[in-house]
Design a protein around this motif. Structure first.
Motif, short mmCIF file in Angstrom:
data_model
loop_
_atom_site.label_atom_id
_atom_site.label_comp_id
_atom_site.label_asym_id
_atom_site.label_seq_id
_atom_site.Cartn_x
_atom_site.Cartn_y
_atom_site.Cartn_z
N ALA A 96 0.83 -1.20 0.00
CA ALA A 96 0.00 0.00 0.00
C ALA A 96 0.86 1.25 0.00
O ALA A 96 0.60 2.21 -0.74
N ILE A 97 1.92 1.26 0.80
CA ILE A 97 2.83 2.40 0.81
C ILE A 97 3.45 2.61 -0.57
O ILE A 97 3.52 3.73 -1.09
N GLY A 98 3.88 1.52 -1.19
CA GLY A 98 4.50 1.62 -2.51
C GLY A 98 3.57 2.24 -3.53
O GLY A 98 3.99 3.04 -4.39
N GLY A 99 2.30 1.86 -3.48
CA GLY A 99 1.34 2.41 -4.44
C GLY A 99 0.96 3.84 -4.13
O GLY A 99 0.94 4.71 -5.01
N LEU A 100 0.67 4.13 -2.87
CA LEU A 100 0.19 5.46 -2.49
C LEU A 100 1.29 6.51 -2.57
O LEU A 100 1.01 7.68 -2.85
N ALA A 101 2.53 6.13 -2.34
CA ALA A 101 3.64 7.08 -2.40
C ALA A 101 3.83 7.65 -3.79
O ALA A 101 4.44 8.72 -3.96
N ARG A 102 3.33 6.95 -4.80
CA ARG A 102 3.45 7.43 -6.19
C ARG A 102 2.46 8.53 -6.52
O ARG A 102 2.57 9.19 -7.56
N LEU A 103 1.51 8.76 -5.63
CA LEU A 103 0.56 9.86 -5.84
C LEU A 103 1.22 11.19 -5.52
O LEU A 103 2.17 11.26 -4.73
N ASP A 104 0.71 12.24 -6.13
CA ASP A 104 1.19 13.59 -5.83
C ASP A 104 0.46 14.09 -4.59
O ASP A 104 -0.41 14.96 -4.64
N GLY A 105 0.80 13.46 -3.45
CA GLY A 105 0.12 13.78 -2.20
C GLY A 105 0.95 13.28 -1.04
O GLY A 105 2.10 12.86 -1.20
N ASP A 106 0.37 13.34 0.15
CA ASP A 106 1.05 12.92 1.37
C ASP A 106 0.27 11.78 2.01
O ASP A 106 -0.97 11.73 1.94
N VAL A 107 0.99 10.87 2.67
CA VAL A 107 0.39 9.69 3.27
C VAL A 107 0.74 9.64 4.75
O VAL A 107 1.91 9.81 5.13
N ILE A 108 -0.28 9.42 5.58
CA ILE A 108 -0.07 9.15 7.00
C ILE A 108 -0.52 7.72 7.27
O ILE A 108 -1.67 7.36 7.01
N LEU A 109 0.42 6.90 7.76
CA LEU A 109 0.12 5.52 8.13
C LEU A 109 0.01 5.42 9.64
O LEU A 109 0.92 5.80 10.37
N ALA A 110 -1.13 4.90 10.12
CA ALA A 110 -1.27 4.52 11.52
C ALA A 110 -0.94 3.04 11.61
O ALA A 110 -1.73 2.18 11.18
N ALA A 111 0.24 2.72 12.11
CA ALA A 111 0.74 1.35 12.08
C ALA A 111 -0.02 0.43 13.03
O ALA A 111 -0.20 -0.76 12.74
N GLY A 112 -0.45 0.97 14.18
CA GLY A 112 -1.16 0.12 15.13
C GLY A 112 -0.22 -0.84 15.84
O GLY A 112 1.00 -0.85 15.59
N PRO A 113 -0.77 -1.71 16.69
CA PRO A 113 0.07 -2.60 17.49
C PRO A 113 0.60 -3.81 16.76
O PRO A 113 1.46 -4.52 17.28
N THR A 114 0.10 -4.09 15.56
CA THR A 114 0.50 -5.32 14.87
C THR A 114 1.51 -5.11 13.74
O THR A 114 1.93 -6.07 13.11
N VAL A 115 1.87 -3.87 13.46
CA VAL A 115 2.86 -3.57 12.41
C VAL A 115 4.02 -2.82 13.04
O VAL A 115 3.83 -1.76 13.65
N ASP A 116 5.22 -3.37 12.91
CA ASP A 116 6.42 -2.74 13.45
C ASP A 116 6.96 -1.72 12.45
O ASP A 116 7.39 -2.10 11.35
N PRO A 117 6.91 -0.43 12.77
CA PRO A 117 7.41 0.57 11.82
C PRO A 117 8.84 0.31 11.35
O PRO A 117 9.18 0.57 10.19
N ALA A 118 9.67 -0.27 12.21
CA ALA A 118 11.06 -0.53 11.83
C ALA A 118 11.15 -1.58 10.74
O ALA A 118 12.12 -1.61 9.96
N ALA A 119 10.14 -2.46 10.64
CA ALA A 119 10.16 -3.52 9.65
C ALA A 119 9.77 -3.01 8.26
O ALA A 119 9.90 -3.75 7.28
N LEU A 120 9.33 -1.76 8.16
CA LEU A 120 8.89 -1.22 6.88
C LEU A 120 10.04 -0.69 6.05
O LEU A 120 9.87 -0.36 4.87
N GLY A 121 11.22 -0.58 6.66
CA GLY A 121 12.38 -0.12 5.91
C GLY A 121 12.35 1.38 5.67
O GLY A 121 11.57 2.13 6.28
N GLU A 122 13.19 1.83 4.74
CA GLU A 122 13.25 3.26 4.41
C GLU A 122 12.00 3.66 3.65
O GLU A 122 11.60 3.00 2.68
N LEU A 123 11.37 4.74 4.07
CA LEU A 123 10.10 5.15 3.50
C LEU A 123 10.28 6.33 2.54
O LEU A 123 11.19 7.15 2.71
N PRO A 124 9.40 6.43 1.54
CA PRO A 124 9.42 7.60 0.65
C PRO A 124 9.22 8.89 1.44
O PRO A 124 8.60 8.87 2.53
N GLY A 125 9.67 9.99 0.92
CA GLY A 125 9.61 11.26 1.63
C GLY A 125 8.22 11.77 1.92
O GLY A 125 8.02 12.58 2.82
#
Length: 384
Positions: free
Chosen positions: A239-268
């Motif tokens: 989802a991040i890969g697809g949404l980051a290609r939009l000319d917009g900004d993305v806020i992800l609420a990771a919640g307790p089941t997704v480790d932000p560190a496991a997502l790697g380097e994120l688009p700006g």
């Protein structure tokens, strides 16, 4: 009047009851909220008295599947999990709630029990104690499938304790319904004694992410979440890969089941937050990409937002169907949950005037529903 509210132990089941419980307290009623230990602090933040009752979702699942195992949408079709869901919601949880609520009902002697519709143990305990009760929905009622699986196991437990007339989701009781009628399940609308209530939403107190208020509105803001129970890192990455290609900004609420560190380097243009006050964030958002949880679905309805739904389990598939049927969004499952398709569908939803118009119309319907304060004034009608 003395009231006991009771819900299952999860944000999605608990949050919808808090506005009415708080309104009942504000109307001068004595209110106690009974739920599991994991949620007691949340309820106390809403200014309500609490009592411990029930079992947490993860603990209940572990009692059936084993420690550390949980259903995942990638493990098989939704129906493959129905036996597990039936056992958890039709036997394990009701059995525990009846055991915990029975002495509480005897001690507190309420005039009315308001049980969250997923908490069959609340309905059964009230009936066995001879206390009037009403249900409180947390979203769209789902016919067949999961409901049938739960009903089968619940009928066995109900017969064991002498409860007759098992009928989901209302057991013949009136039901507070927070789902707009136009997207509610038609048979439920036709058959149930509905008490409409506007889904106003509730969030724990907290600040919005920096930059949301006063942001550059020429760039769309996309809110991405897979909720608190079914987060899948692989789905989030796609989802991040697809949404980051939009000319917009993305806020992800990771919640307790997704480790932000496991997502790697994120688009700006992608920001990750462990938690956000969703009810406060939605008015600032242009598109919601989510799992189809009832709270997020209804929140987007009320905010008049288009939705891209990536259902992961439970009632999320029927919620996604309702979004599509209402014309306010799209649904992606299986092989379609890939970057290219997510990008293309999100791009279309941000500019599709037909979808945006349908979303505004649905928001108007939500706004016209009775407020928690109005419904709280009616509660004495149901105390018998």
């Amino acid at each position: 009047m003395r009231l006991i509210f009771t819900s299952l132990v999860s944000h999605g089941h608990l949050y919808p009851l808090l506005p009415l419980a708080a309104a009942a307290r504000d109307a001068g009623h004595e209110v106690v909220f009974a739920t599991g230990d994991d949620m007691l602090t949340v309820v106390e933040k809403a200014g309500l008295a609490v009592e411990s009752a029930g079992l947490g979702m993860h603990e209940a699942m572990a009692s059936v599947l084993g420690p550390g195992v949980r259903p995942n949408a990638s493990d098989g079709p939704p129906e493959s999990f129905y036996p597990v869901i039936g056992q958890v919601f039709g036997n394990v949880l009701p059995r525990r709630f009846v055991a915990d609520l029975t002495p509480l009902l005897e001690r507190f002697r309420p005039d009315l029990v308001v049980y969250e519709s997923g908490n069959a143990g609340g309905a059964i305990a009230a009936r066995l104690a001879g206390v009037p009760a009403i249900g409180h929905g947390f979203g769209r009622f789902s016919p067949g499938g999961i409901t049938d699986a739960i009903h089968g196991r619940l009928a066995e437990f109900a017969a064991e304790v002498g409860f007759e007339g098992v009928y989901l989701p209302s057991f013949g009781d009136p039901v507070v319904d927070i789902c707009p009628e136009s997207v509610q399940e038609p048979d439920f609308v036709a058959e149930a004694n509905r008490i409409p209530l506007r889904p106003v939403g509730w969030a724990e107190p907290g600040d919005l992410p920096a930059g949301v208020v006063g942001r550059d509105k020429s760039r769309p803001l996309i809110y991405l979440t897979l909720g608190t129970a079914f987060g899948d890192e692989d789905v989030v990455k796609r989802a991040i890969g697809g949404l980051a290609r939009l000319d917009g900004d993305v806020i992800l609420a990771a919640g307790p089941t997704v480790d932000p560190a496991a997502l790697g380097e994120l688009p700006g243009n992608v920001r990750v937050e462990v938690w956000v006050p969703q009810v406060d964030l939605l008015p600032h958002v242009d598109l919601v990409v989510h799992h189809g949880g009832s709270g997020t679905t209804l929140g987007a309805f009320g905010a008049g937002l288009p939705q891209l739904v990536l259902p992961q389990g439970a009632d999320q598939f029927t919620n996604a169907e309702a979004v599509v049927t209402a014309g306010v969004g799209r649904r992606l499952t299986g092989a379609d949950v890939v970057e290219d398709v997510i990008f293309e569908q999100a791009r279309k939803l941000l500019t599709d005037e037909t979808v945006l118009g349908a979303a505004r119309k649905l928001a108007d319907e939500v706004a016209a529903m009775p407020s928690p304060a109005e419904v709280a004034q009616r509660l004495p009608e149901f105390a018998g």
